[in-house]
Scaffold this motif. Structure first.
Motif, mmCIF file in Angstrom:
data_model
loop_
_atom_site.group_PDB
_atom_site.id
_atom_site.type_symbol
_atom_site.label_atom_id
_atom_site.label_comp_id
_atom_site.label_asym_id
_atom_site.label_seq_id
_atom_site.Cartn_x
_atom_site.Cartn_y
_atom_site.Cartn_z
ATOM 1 N N LEU A 5 -3.343 1.333 6.684
ATOM 2 C CA LEU A 5 -4.361 0.398 7.169
ATOM 3 C C LEU A 5 -4.640 -0.711 6.161
ATOM 4 O O LEU A 5 -4.754 -1.889 6.525
ATOM 5 C CB LEU A 5 -5.643 1.157 7.501
ATOM 6 N N CYS A 6 -4.729 -0.368 4.882
ATOM 7 C CA CYS A 6 -5.032 -1.375 3.873
ATOM 8 C C CYS A 6 -3.875 -2.365 3.718
ATOM 9 O O CYS A 6 -4.086 -3.576 3.582
ATOM 10 C CB CYS A 6 -5.333 -0.699 2.539
ATOM 11 N N LEU A 7 -2.637 -1.869 3.756
ATOM 12 C CA LEU A 7 -1.489 -2.763 3.650
ATOM 13 C C LEU A 7 -1.365 -3.659 4.883
ATOM 14 O O LEU A 7 -0.820 -4.765 4.809
ATOM 15 C CB LEU A 7 -0.213 -1.954 3.453
ATOM 16 N N TYR A 8 -1.881 -3.184 6.016
ATOM 17 C CA TYR A 8 -1.939 -4.029 7.211
ATOM 18 C C TYR A 8 -2.808 -5.260 6.963
ATOM 19 O O TYR A 8 -2.452 -6.390 7.323
ATOM 20 C CB TYR A 8 -2.468 -3.193 8.377
ATOM 21 N N PHE A 9 -3.947 -5.070 6.304
ATOM 22 C CA PHE A 9 -4.817 -6.196 5.974
ATOM 23 C C PHE A 9 -4.132 -7.132 4.973
ATOM 24 O O PHE A 9 -4.243 -8.359 5.080
ATOM 25 C CB PHE A 9 -6.142 -5.708 5.409
ATOM 26 N N ALA A 10 -3.443 -6.560 3.996
ATOM 27 C CA ALA A 10 -2.722 -7.396 3.039
ATOM 28 C C ALA A 10 -1.684 -8.257 3.760
ATOM 29 O O ALA A 10 -1.487 -9.424 3.412
ATOM 30 C CB ALA A 10 -2.050 -6.522 1.982
#
Length: 462
Positions: free
Chosen positions: A395-400
Motif C-alpha cells: 500500500l505504501c509503495l502504491y502511494f510512492a
C-alpha cells in the motif's frame, strides 16, 4: 489603514517564507526524519479514525448481531469511497500538484487544484446516487438477507448522502497535502472524528431526549462530520494562510489539466476497486458459513481496514516528497524516499499484526460477547495478522508510485491478489472447506500484493 496594510504584508511575507522553507525541506531535506515529520500529523489523525471505528462498531454491537452483520456488508462499500477519494484520486492530486511545484510551476499547480475539485465533486455526486440506487442489490449479492440485509440498507440510505461531502473533504485535503501541508488536513480529520462519535452515538443510541435511530443514527454521524470538514477545508484553502490557494477562476480549467489528472487517477482508482472487490469476494464466501461467522469476520476485517490509515499516513507523506524530487529531476532521491517509506510502513504493520495474533481479544472482546462471533473473529485475526507487513509494504509503495506518476505496477500487484482469492475461493467452495481455510486464503493473497508491488517499482522506469 497603514497598520492594516503592514500587517497583511507581513503575513504574506511570512507565508511566502514558510512555503519556501517547506519546498526546500521536500526537495533537499533528510529523507527519514522528513518522512516521519510529515507522517506525524497523519498519525494523530489516525487516532481519531481508530477511535471513530471502535466507537461506531461498539454502537452497532449494542444493537445486536443482525446490525453487526449488516455493517460487515456495508463497511467495504463505504471504505471504498474513502480509498477512492483519499487514496486513489487523493494521491494522484497530491502527486500532480507536488510535481508542478517541484518544477517551479505555481500557476500550473493552482490549475490542477481547481480541476481536481471539479473531478472530485462530479465523482462524489455520481457515487452518492449509485449507492442509493444500487445498495440493496449489492448487499443481496453479497449474501445479505433478512434482518442483516435490512440493517445494511438502513445504514446505507443515510450514509449515502454523505458521500459527496467525503469526496469534497478528501479532495481539499489532498490539495493541501500536495503543497506539503499535512497539519491542516490531519487537524480537520481529528475534529471531524470527534463530531462523528458524538452525533453517531447520540442519535444511534438515543442519548437523553434524542430519538433512538439505530443504524440510521450511527450513519448520521458520518454525514454531519464530513459536511463540516468539507466546509472547514474549503475556507482554509481560500484564505491567505494556505500554501497553495484555491482560485475559483474558470480560466484555470483546461482539457490538458483534466487529462493530466485522470491519466494517472483513472488507473489509480483500480487499486481500491481491486482491493474492495477482494474483500467483497471474501465477505460473500464467509456469508455461506452463517451470520455469526459473518459478524466475526466483519469485526476482524474492520481492524484490517484500520491498518490502512497507518500505511496511508506514511504513504501520503512520501507523495509530495517523491513528486517534488521527480519534478526537480532527482529520480535517485525519489526512489530512496519510496523504499524508506515502504520499509517504515511494513515494519509498523508487521509489528501490529504479530500483536493481534498473540492477543486477538484486545480487539474482538470490545464489540461482542457472543462466543460464536468471537471464535470466528479470533480465527481470522490469528491467521491474517501474519500478512499485515506485506499489506503495508504494497500500500505504501502504491502511494510512492502516485508521487512518481507511475502506478501500473502497483495496480498489477493488486490484480494478482484478487486472482489468488478468486482461484483459491473457487477451489475451497468446491471442496466445502472449513472457515479457517477462507481466512488463510485471505492472508496468503497479501504476499503477492506486497512483494509484487516492490518488484514492479524496482524495475519500472521513473
Amino acid at each position: 489603514m497603514s497598520t492594516t496594510f503592514v500587517d497583511a504584508s507581513t503575513r504574506k511575507e511570512r507565508a511566502s517564507a514558510a512555503a519556501a522553507a517547506r519546498a526546500t525541506l521536500l526537495r533537499d531535506g533528510p529523507i527519514l526524519s522528513t518522512l516521519i515529520r510529515l507522517s506525524l500529523p497523519n498519525l494523530i489523525a489516525l487516532c481519531s479514525a481508530t477511535v471513530v471505528s471502535i466507537a461506531e462498531t461498539a454502537y452497532v454491537g449494542s444493537l445486536g448481531v443482525a446490525s453487526l452483520g449488516g455493517i460487515a456488508l456495508v463497511f467495504p462499500i463505504f471504505m471504498l469511497m474513502q480509498m477512492l477519494s483519499a487514496g486513489a484520486m487523493g494521491g494522484t492530486i497530491s502527486g500532480a500538484i507536488s510535481r508542478a511545484l517541484g518544477a517551479g510551476d505555481h500557476d500550473g499547480a493552482q490549475a490542477l487544484a481547481l480541476c481536481s475539485l471539479a473531478i472530485g465533486a462530479a465523482l462524489g455526486l455520481v457515487l452518492s446516487v449509485a449507492i442509493l440506487l444500487g445498495g440493496p442489490f449489492t448487499f443481496r449479492l453479497l449474501g445479505g438477507s433478512g434482518d442483516v440485509l435490512q440493517q445494511a440498507i438502513i445504514y446505507s440510505n443515510v450514509a449515502a448522502f454523505g458521500i459527496f461531502a467525503v469526496w469534497l473533504t478528501n479532495t481539499f485535503a489532498s490539495i493541501a497535502r500536495g503543497s506539503g501541508n499535512m497539519t491542516i488536513p490531519a487537524s480537520t480529520q481529528l475534529v471531524a472524528g470527534l463530531i462523528q462519535i458524538v452525533v453517531g452515538g447520540a442519535f444511534g443510541l438515543g442519548i437523553g431526549p434524542l430519538p433512538r435511530l439505530g443504524m440510521a443514527g450511527v450513519a448520521l454521524g458520518q454525514l454531519v462530520a464530513f459536511s463540516c470538514s468539507a466546509v472547514a477545508l474549503f475556507c482554509y484553502l481560500r484564505s491567505s494562510r494556505a500554501r497553495l490557494q484555491l482560485r475559483l477562476s474558470p480560466s484555470l480549467l483546461s482539457v490538458q489539466r483534466f487529462a493530466q489528472i485522470m491519466q494517472v487517477g483513472a488507473v489509480a482508482m483500480l487499486s481500491p476497486l481491486l482491493s474492495v472487490t477482494t474483500v467483497l469476494v471474501l465477505t460473500a464466501m464467509v456469508a455461506r458459513y452463517g451470520p455469526e461467522a459473518l459478524a466475526g469476520y466483519g469485526i476482524g476485517v474492520r481492524l484490517e481496514f484500520l491498518l490502512i490509515p497507518i500505511a496511508f499516513s506514511v504513504g501520503v507523506a512520501c507523495v509530495p516528497m517523491v513528486g517534488t524530487a521527480i519534478g526537480g529531476g532527482n529520480v535517485p532521491r525519489a526512489r530512496r524516499i519510496a523504499w524508506t517509506a515502504g520499509g517504515l510502513a511494513a515494519s509498523a504493520l508487521g509489528t501490529l499484526g504479530l500483536l493481534v495474533v498473540a492477543f486477538p481479544g484486545l480487539w474482538v472482546n470490545m464489540f461482542t460477547a457472543d462466543l460464536a462471533v468471537r471464535s470466528a473473529a479470533y480465527s481470522y485475526l490469528g491467521i491474517a495478522g501474519f500478512s499485515y507487513a506485506f499489506f503495508g509494504l504494497g500500500l505504501c509503495l502504491y502511494f510512492a508510485s502516485q508521487g512518481a506518476g507511475r502506478v501500473g505496477g502497483a495496480i498489477t500487484a493488486q490484480a494478482l491478489r484478487l486472482t489468488v482469492v478468486l482461484a483459491g475461493g473457487w477451489a475451497l467452495i468446491g471442496m466445502q472447506a472449513p472457515l479457517w481455510s477462507v481466512f488463510l486464503l485471505s492472508a496468503v493473497a497479501m504476499v503477492p500484493m506486497g512483494l509484487g508491488t516492490a518488484l514492479f517499482i524496482k524495475f519500472t522506469r521513473w
